[in-house]
Scaffold this motif. Sequence first.
Motif, short mmCIF file in Angstrom:
data_model
loop_
_atom_site.label_atom_id
_atom_site.label_comp_id
_atom_site.label_asym_id
_atom_site.label_seq_id
_atom_site.Cartn_x
_atom_site.Cartn_y
_atom_site.Cartn_z
N PHE A 155 0.93 -1.23 0.06
CA PHE A 155 -0.06 -0.11 0.05
C PHE A 155 0.94 1.09 0.10
CE2 PHE A 155 0.61 -1.56 4.09
CZ PHE A 155 0.98 -0.37 4.97
N VAL A 156 0.30 2.29 -0.22
CA VAL A 156 0.94 3.65 -0.32
C VAL A 156 0.64 4.55 0.98
CG1 VAL A 156 1.44 5.74 -1.41
CG2 VAL A 156 1.14 3.75 -2.80
N MET A 157 1.56 5.05 1.38
CA MET A 157 1.36 5.75 2.80
C MET A 157 2.23 6.70 2.94
SD MET A 157 2.07 4.10 6.52
CE MET A 157 2.09 4.89 8.18
N LYS A 158 1.61 7.86 3.40
CA LYS A 158 2.50 9.16 3.86
C LYS A 158 2.80 8.81 5.43
CE LYS A 158 1.45 12.10 6.06
NZ LYS A 158 2.01 12.63 7.65
N ASP A 159 4.03 8.89 5.71
CA ASP A 159 4.54 8.94 6.82
C ASP A 159 5.62 10.15 7.16
OD1 ASP A 159 6.17 7.43 5.39
OD2 ASP A 159 7.19 6.35 7.01
N ALA A 160 5.40 10.54 8.34
CA ALA A 160 6.29 11.68 8.64
C ALA A 160 6.65 11.45 10.00
CB ALA A 160 5.41 13.26 8.87
N TYR A 161 7.91 11.98 10.47
CA TYR A 161 8.48 11.86 11.73
C TYR A 161 9.15 13.14 12.22
CZ TYR A 161 8.16 7.01 10.21
OH TYR A 161 7.49 5.88 9.66
N SER A 162 8.84 13.76 13.29
CA SER A 162 9.32 14.89 13.82
C SER A 162 10.33 14.50 15.10
CB SER A 162 8.29 15.79 14.24
OG SER A 162 7.55 15.33 15.59
N PHE A 163 11.53 15.58 15.20
CA PHE A 163 12.32 15.32 16.23
C PHE A 163 12.46 16.48 17.11
CE2 PHE A 163 13.32 12.12 13.13
CZ PHE A 163 13.77 11.13 13.63
N HIS A 164 12.70 16.43 18.25
CA HIS A 164 12.58 17.55 19.31
C HIS A 164 13.36 17.58 20.43
CE1 HIS A 164 8.44 18.33 17.27
NE2 HIS A 164 8.65 17.27 17.30
N GLU A 165 13.86 18.75 20.74
CA GLU A 165 14.69 18.91 22.18
C GLU A 165 13.94 18.40 23.34
OE1 GLU A 165 17.37 22.15 24.54
OE2 GLU A 165 16.16 22.68 23.07
N ASP A 166 12.50 18.46 23.43
CA ASP A 166 11.77 18.26 24.76
C ASP A 166 10.43 18.18 24.35
OD1 ASP A 166 10.80 20.90 24.18
OD2 ASP A 166 11.97 21.94 25.36
N GLN A 167 9.54 17.69 25.31
CA GLN A 167 8.21 17.30 25.15
C GLN A 167 7.36 18.50 24.63
OE1 GLN A 167 6.80 14.64 25.17
NE2 GLN A 167 4.58 15.02 25.11
N ALA A 168 7.61 19.84 25.15
CA ALA A 168 6.83 20.86 24.74
C ALA A 168 7.17 21.34 23.25
CB ALA A 168 7.22 22.20 25.69
#
Length: 569
Positions: A155-168
């Motif tokens: 199947f075709v999917m859009k997946d995104a991943y974000s990276f952060h310094e903290d929870q906020a």
Amino acid sequence: MRFSRFPISTTKETPADAEVISHQLMLRAGLIKRIAAGIYTWMPLGLKVVRNVERVVREEMENAGAVELSMPVVQPAELWEESGRWEQYGPELCRLKDRHDRDFCLGPTHEEVITDLAKTEIRSYKRLPVNFFQIQTKFRDEIRPRFGVMRSREFVMKDAYSFHEDQASLEETYWRMHEAYSTIFDRLGLDYRPVEADTGSIGGSHSHEFHMLAESGEDDIAFSTESDFAANVELAEGLMPVAVEQEAAALEVFDTPNAKTIDALAKHYDVPAASSIKTLFVEDAKGELVALVLRGDHQLNEIKAEKIEGISQPLRMAQETAVKNATGASFGSLGPVGLDTRVVVDRAASVLVNFVCGANEDDKHFRNANWGRDVKNFEVADLRTVVAGDPSPCGKGVLEIKRGIEVGHIFQLGTKYSEAMNATVLDQNGKSVPMTMGCYGIGITRIVAAAIEQNHDENGIIWPGAMAPFWVVLIPLGMDKSEAVATAAETMYADLKTAGVNVAMDDRKERPGVKFADCELMGIPLRVTIGERSLNEGVVEVQGRRDSEATNVALESAVAFVADSLKKH
């Protein structure tokens, strides 16, 4: 696009193996062709729909600040072993070896690959936050692929991943993505609901699913009648009922031969299911037995059960032999009275007075059992799946249950993968800290099927305008025999293209009935019929896909009329 040059492969026959309407119509309209179980070729007409969905998704991802990349389908086992999911993910992970006998898999998802990328590319908090996305083919080796592309293996999917310094920082991006997803589904013209959900095998602390409402949906969604509360029933909380004051009666045992179920107990011994309890046994993390007790008319929610401290994950139901050794009774005669094991009671069951339960002796039950007096050591927890009519967890109204098709899911992953794979950055104090992650998926090809489940009639698909392979189809009648029809059709075709309208012309040498039926089956929002008789009156016929009758429109204003009508689709 001229249909004489475009492969139209519609059929009147409904495929025998197509169980849901979207699968039936996608095959009949020639959107897809099956080559193996759960694996399909997207035909030109279907691919145009997929590309329209991708375009909207891509635009809103970029509007939300995400940047596009492309990761490989084939992934090395080392990355999955590093995260701990090589064995954990289970048989849906399609494993293979290369010519050097090294282990790889076909990517069902890309947490490992993106985390490894971030680990090598991002060293300092100054480069955070960042949000990567891709639109790409995935493969999950479903044990039973079904419903066409709704639950396929590829199947075709859009997946995104974000990276952060903290929870906020994660929270800020998470809710921005929540808003972006809502905008995507609004633009696609779909009836959807964001609902609170379990994080499942991907993990993390918080998540929302986006469901398109449809009777064919595989998930039950709980909605409040008086607020915007919505949650997957796996997660919806069953509130503690108000206890009813009632005098405790004397405990007594009675014979119940052949009453191994709650239904049999109710039928043969006049015991209301809501006044009885059922006792199920599971294993804890050490393999010891734990009794889970629910009201007779309620069902165990396994997601909730495996979140109870000490319970095995995933949940393991106990074997009957082990239960009989511990209690002296077989399944169907079990109860909490006199048990030596840990007992966890659902909230609704915990307020029952004078209830009926198994007596831990084959073919016998207790009547008038009571908590505290007859069962002294027990815990109370939310164990059951909510049902329609339950009080809403938000405190307003009661719950309604509707079916939904999950088409999107967003997660707050936290540091699950960054800690496992040592993806760290130097923070503002020069200290090495694991990056906090978010994950955001949309099923591109699943959206196509789900949209059909919501938008169809007895004649075929009814595409929302943003998804339609063509917005308008011109159907000239007898253009090979009438110069007037041919001239009018070619002129309008050129004018609509100049106006930026996604238009097709059915110039095939087919009977009018065939062309009309194909247009309806393929779900084109507007149909313009050009015939010699109507041209003699200076008009063409314009009919919307949902309209019961056509409208006669003056030839000279037809292009403007069509353009204006499309705004309503």
